[in-house]
Write an enzyme that holds these catalytic residues in place. Structure first.
Site, mmCIF file in Angstrom:
data_model
loop_
_atom_site.group_PDB
_atom_site.id
_atom_site.type_symbol
_atom_site.label_atom_id
_atom_site.label_comp_id
_atom_site.label_asym_id
_atom_site.label_seq_id
_atom_site.Cartn_x
_atom_site.Cartn_y
_atom_site.Cartn_z
ATOM 1 N N ASP A 170 2.747 34.173 33.999
ATOM 2 C CA ASP A 170 1.331 34.545 34.021
ATOM 3 C C ASP A 170 0.646 34.405 32.673
ATOM 4 O O ASP A 170 -0.313 35.124 32.385
ATOM 5 C CB ASP A 170 1.208 35.990 34.513
ATOM 6 N N LYS A 283 0.550 42.836 38.000
ATOM 7 C CA LYS A 283 1.051 43.244 36.695
ATOM 8 C C LYS A 283 -0.108 43.572 35.774
ATOM 9 O O LYS A 283 -1.155 42.941 35.817
ATOM 10 C CB LYS A 283 1.902 42.121 36.081
ATOM 11 N N GLU A 324 3.456 48.119 32.903
ATOM 12 C CA GLU A 324 4.035 47.589 31.661
ATOM 13 C C GLU A 324 3.460 48.267 30.415
ATOM 14 O O GLU A 324 2.418 47.860 29.895
ATOM 15 C CB GLU A 324 3.792 46.065 31.567
ATOM 16 N N GLU A 326 4.145 48.154 26.999
ATOM 17 C CA GLU A 326 4.990 47.505 26.008
ATOM 18 C C GLU A 326 4.815 48.093 24.618
ATOM 19 O O GLU A 326 3.697 48.192 24.100
ATOM 20 C CB GLU A 326 4.711 45.994 25.938
ATOM 21 N N LYS A 366 7.982 47.907 33.894
ATOM 22 C CA LYS A 366 8.329 46.770 33.034
ATOM 23 C C LYS A 366 8.236 47.242 31.580
ATOM 24 O O LYS A 366 7.209 47.067 30.918
ATOM 25 C CB LYS A 366 7.373 45.593 33.275
ATOM 26 N N SER A 437 12.110 40.808 33.890
ATOM 27 C CA SER A 437 10.819 40.177 34.168
ATOM 28 C C SER A 437 10.521 39.390 32.902
ATOM 29 O O SER A 437 9.849 39.865 31.986
ATOM 30 C CB SER A 437 9.725 41.201 34.431
ATOM 31 N N TYR A 500 22.274 60.009 21.192
ATOM 32 C CA TYR A 500 21.797 61.391 21.358
ATOM 33 C C TYR A 500 20.313 61.534 21.028
ATOM 34 O O TYR A 500 19.795 60.756 20.273
ATOM 35 C CB TYR A 500 22.611 62.330 20.461
#
Lengths: 500, 363
Positions: A170, A283, A324, A326, A366, A437, A500
């Site tokens: 895309d 998306k 998404e 990011e 995503k 993806s 942790y």
């Protein structure tokens, strides 16, 4: 004459809103038992959405006064003066509308009509009241019907069914410019079409590797050389069609270079159209940066909120939203910091999803993998990346989320595959599917092999198929290529990397 | 907030996680024996026993001296403050007795509910003052986990956003303080079953409450692997005319948890909230047999559902003690099986149970 009265034919002018049409249809229903007559059902009508039902006004005050009150809300006292109230002295709104008899089913017209998106089919249940702003949100307003939920859930499952992931094809026109420039190809619509064709004409070896392909708007309406629409080609191969729906990032004033993502305007109508044109998932990309001061609380809450709005709208149209958030790998932050920030961001995302009543089983996530910043001096092995990533997800992503399809975010093809493989071999319990993806990580070699030459097309497609197959294995933890073999010795090295 | 100021060291985290795992080891659950003095009055009066400190001691003794059969069923016991410092007849401290058996000792640390002004009868829970010092002391005195109960109600106007947010916040503060002192916090956001709401409404409210709880825990930097959750099961209200099956309760409960509880949470220990002993076991069993993926331990933290028969058998008589203890052991074993999905109640057939889930999927 009697027949005319009994038949009561009527025509509702087209100028009436759909909400008004449905209200009148209900009221004029010929079958008494199906006719709209219960206060709860009346309140549920789209026509009355946003209206508060003040019984005092309803039972005592003529229509004229109500209209006056609407335009002059500060006139209640004046409006009641001079009204003769004797006519309705014994008219008890509550007594009539809250009769002990149970509400009947909605009339068939209401049940089948495609109304405002929040309506569900089914009984007028007293528990499904519209929200009354004063009492908060303690009642659930129907968002999706069971059938809608089932459709969304099944679509999500098909996209990430075992061994399958997503090809992110895309790239916007601007992004494609960057890709094509690297291989000396001019960024024309025809070249973009030819390039996507290389990917989409892969043989059925990819049907076991690719569950969905994300399209850019332009590509959704392009055809192959032989005139077959790309959408049709893909769907014939059993692959689902997705569509990028956001409209890029915009700055957040008052922050240090942070952004939110736009694209909500008219999104509902666009989704409806995309659904008709063959897309079943979408998306939307939000971007966060790590620096001394970033990401700020505003950036996190704003992006989480916009992702939730987008998701909510998509689901109303039977489109599975890929979420998404990011977090860019730019910076010199270490793995621990990346994990910490990822946890905070994802928590905010899922709180927003809950607040916006998003159906989690009908979504995919995503995220970035948890890695150190590009300029970080410390290098981390795949097990450490895997541990940090899975730990962050375990602390934030509810099991109801059907699948997690990682973005590759600038990793090389091999790195991305090796990391995905390590993630799937991580010994912690992982109740969601963990797949890919990928954009660049699936296409880089294909792009380089092509270089715009027709005679290279087959070779380029082969490159793509190889990457698809490699990542398919990685999504099952079975990838044996590259420097690291995880099928046996891998397990031991995870323990020391426990995040942790 | 972009930098992490570590709340706990790696060693502290490890210790907390191991405690949580021990409490909810396969087949084990919690005996909630932390009834306050007032609550004990409500238990003892119906069986004609005077609510004295000595009687409370004698009663808890018959639970804590059950034989080794409970060692594989009970992972932890929640104490009330008074009980932590009481002894058996032969002078052994209760806390020590429990600990020596390999069972983890827990302590109720909240100080009861208080009204939230401006709400329709809603409450928050107090007890944060000096909590850090109290936790440090309890840890010295043998406790490794704690419990704090917040209460929410379902009605026309409740739970309100304020009640949800305030209780989630106070639970997160409590959890944060406990962890600083090496104590695993059990987080209990109980939604009362009082009311005529149906199963769907309870599920919806539970999802909203739990989402708020986990957002608050994240905001307060609580280490999830070192916590346990003690929620209500998702059930219709007590006055709801519609009856539902155990499988429907299981589906609704597991679905709500799947939508809100991160996998990092070590275990979910359900409260019984007024269910009968048998129902509490059957429902827990159904939950463990629910076909959806459940990445946390799903076990019990029962008070009445473990003790009702024992209390009835005892009635304050010395001669009844053995019989009373036997009743407790029976329920402990039953719930241990239920926590493994292997409970066979004498009344129903569990073989057919699985197939009932599919139709009742709780969307």
């Amino acid at each position: 004459m009697l027949k005319k009265v009994k038949d009561c034919p009527y025509i509702l002018p087209e100028t009436f809103s759909s909400a008004l049409i449905s209200l009148l249809t209900e009221l004029l229903c010929k079958t008494p038992v199906n006719r709209l007559r219960n206060l709860e059902c009346l309140k549920m009508q789209a026509f009355f959405r946003g209206t508060s039902f003040d019984s005092l006004i309803l039972q005592k005050t003529p229509v004229k006064v109500i209209l006056e009150l609407r335009t002059h809300p500060d006139w209640p006292a004046k409006a009641l003066r001079g009204l003769s109230l004797d006519i309705f002295d014994d008219f008890d709104c509550d007594k009539i509308f809250h009769s002990p008899s149970t509400p009947t089913e909605l009339s068939p017209t209401l049940a089948t009509m495609d109304l405002a998106t929040e309506q569900t089919t089914g009984q007028c249940d007293s528990n499904q009241r519209l929200q009354d702003n004063q009492s908060g949100w303690t009642h659930q307003s129907p968002t999706l019907s069971e059938a809608q939920k089932r459709e969304l859930h099944e679509t999500a499952l098909r996209i990430v069914s075992p061994g399958k992931g997503i090809l992110a094809a895309d790239e916007s026109v601007g992004s494609m410019a960057k890709r094509l420039a690297q291989v000396g190809v001019e960024n024309t619509e025809e070249n973009r079409r030819q390039y996507r064709q290389i990917l989409f004409s892969a043989d059925d070896r990819v049907s076991g590797c690719i569950g969905g392909i994300i399209f850019f708007h332009e590509t959704l309406y392009q055809n192959s050389d032989t005139g077959i629409p790309f959408v049709k080609m893909i769907r014939t191969g059993g692959i689902l069609v997705g569509i990028k729906v956001d409209k890029g990032v915009v700055p957040l004033a008052g922050t240090f270079g942070e952004t939110t993502t736009q694209g909500l305007d008219g999104l509902s109508d666009r989704c409806a159209q995309y659904k008709k044109d063959g897309a079943v998932f979408a998306k939307w990309r939000c971007v966060l940066k790590v620096s001394e001061t970033n990401p700020s609380t505003l950036a996190i809450t704003e992006n989480a909120n916009v992702l939730a709005r987008y998701s909510s709208i998509c689901q109303q149209h039977g489109i599975v939203p890929i979420i998404e958030p990011e977090i860019l790998p730019d910076g010199d932050h270490d793995l621990k910091r990346s994990q910490y920030i990822t946890e905070k961001v994802l928590t905010a995302v899922y709180k927003a999803m809950s607040d916006h009543h998003v159906y989690l089983e009908g979504t995919l996530l995503k995220p970035n993998m948890v890695t150190s910043g590009h300029s970080c001096s410390t290098k981390y092995g795949p097990e450490e990346v895997a541990m940090a990533t899975v730990t962050a997800l375990r602390r934030t992503v509810p099991p109801a989320v059907t699948g997690v399809a990682f973005l590759s975010g600038g990793q090389s093809e091999e790195e991305a595959t090796v990391h995905l493989n390590a993630i799937n071999n991580c010994p912690l319990a992982k109740p969601w599917i963990l797949s890919f993806s990928f954009g660049r990580a699936l296409q880089a070699s294909a792009l380089r092999a092509w270089r715009g030459h027709k005679e290279n097309e087959k070779v380029a497609t082969e490159q793509f198929i190889k990457k698809a197959e490699a990542n398919s294995l990685a999504s099952q933890g079975k990838y044996t290529g590259g420097d690291n073999n995880y099928t046996d010795a891998g397990q031991r090295s995870y323990g020391s990397s426990h995040a942790y | 907030m972009t930098h992490q100021y570590p709340a706990l060291t790696t060693e502290q985290k490890k210790e907390l996680q191991e405690i949580a795992e021990r409490i909810t080891a396969p087949g084990k659950g919690i005996l909630a024996a932390d009834e306050s003095t007032g609550s004990m009055g409500k238990r003892l009066n119906p069986i004609g026993v005077e609510n004295t400190e000595e009687n409370r001691r004698r009663y808890r003794q018959l639970l804590f001296t059950a034989d080794q059969r409970i060692d594989s069923c009970i992972g932890g016991v929640i104490f009330f403050h008074e009980t932590l410092y009481q002894n058996t007849d032969d002078g052994t401290n209760f806390s020590q007795l429990i600990k020596d058996r390999g069972i983890v000792v827990g302590i109720k640390v909240d100080k009861g509910v208080v009204p939230l002004a401006g709400t329709d009868g809603e409450t928050t829970t107090q007890g944060l003052d000096g909590l850090s010092e109290r936790c440090a002391q309890y840890k010295k005195d043998g406790a490794d986990f704690a419990k704090w109960r917040s209460v929410l109600k379902i009605s026309e106007n409740t739970p309100s956003e304020l009640a949800i947010m305030e209780n989630a916040n106070v639970l997160a503060r409590y959890a944060s303080i406990c962890q600083q002192n090496g104590i695993v916090p059990i987080v209990e956001p109980e939604i009362l079953p009082d009311g005529e709401h149906d199963l769907k409404r309870c599920q919806y409210v539970s999802e909203k409450v739990l989402a708020a709880v986990y957002k608050a825990l994240s905001d307060h930097h609580v280490y999830l692997e070192g916590t346990l959750l003690k929620p209500n099961m998702v059930t219709p209200g007590h006055s709801c005319p519609t009856k539902v099956s155990h499988e429907e309760i299981a589906m609704a409960t597991v679905t709500a948890l799947r939508r809100t509880v991160p996998p990092a949470v070590t275990g979910v220990t359900f409260l019984s909230g007024g269910q009968s002993e048998e129902d509490a076991s059957i429902n827990l069993n159904a939950i463990n047999n629910c076909p959806l993926a459940k990445p946390w331990a799903l076990t019990f933290s029962y008070g009445r559902a473990l003790q009702a028969s024992a209390l009835n058998a005892w009635r304050g008589e010395l001669s009844n003690e053995k019989a009373a203890t036997e009743e407790f052991i029976t329920r402990a074993e039953a719930n241990s099986k239920a926590a493994l999905g292997k409970y066979q109640s004498s009344g129903s057939g569990t073989a057919a149970g699985k197939s009932l889930y599919v139709e009742n999927h709780a969307y």
